[in-house]
Write a protein that holds these residues in place. Structure first.
Motif: not given
Ligand code: ZN
Length: 130
Positions: A46-74
């Motif tokens: 659950i989070t609270i963030n911007e609800n005006a520009d839908p691109d913010v949500v897309k960018d947040m998901l993109l940023g989280l995927n870049k920050t937490f990639p699926d690592l082969p060491e998992f």
């Protein structure tokens, strides 16, 4: 007063649940208090963030995927460790102030259920304390 909601999610998403939270507060009749929005899942949050520009949500998901990639060491056999990391980073709950029967949110803020390992049927809870 406890409210339970369910939703069907896609593979990943930030689902705006602000309307559901507003309705729960209204139905509770609480004018001054605290509202806890809680996610009982280990690969969502659950989070609270911007609800005006839908691109913010897309960018947040993109940023989280870049920050937490699926690592082969998992090691986790389910293969969704990146989703577990994102869930812990975002957090399982948010507390929101209730004043005059409404959630105290900024003009641009919305409350989001974050799915990191869908599609699934998910639940979230809204606890109203007055
Ligand atoms: Zn897992």
């Amino acid at each position: 007063m406890l409210f339970e909601f369910s939703l069907n999610t896609p593979a990943e998403a930030m689902v705006n649940i602000t309307t559901e939270v507003r309705h729960a507060i209204k139905e509770s009749g609480v004018n001054e208090g605290i509202c806890v929005v809680y996610c009982p899942h280990t690969t969502a949050g659950i989070t609270i963030n911007e609800n005006a520009d839908p691109d913010v949500v897309k960018d947040m998901l993109l940023g989280l995927n870049k920050t937490f990639p699926d690592l082969p060491e998992f090691r986790h056999a389910e293969g969704n460790s990146a989703a577990h990391l994102k869930s812990t980073c975002v957090g399982a709950e948010k507390s929101i102030i209730i004043s005059k029967g409404k959630p105290v949110l900024g003009t641009w803020q919305g409350i989001y259920f974050c799915e990191f390992d869908g599609p699934r049927t998910r639940k979230f809870y809204v606890k109203i304390l007055g």
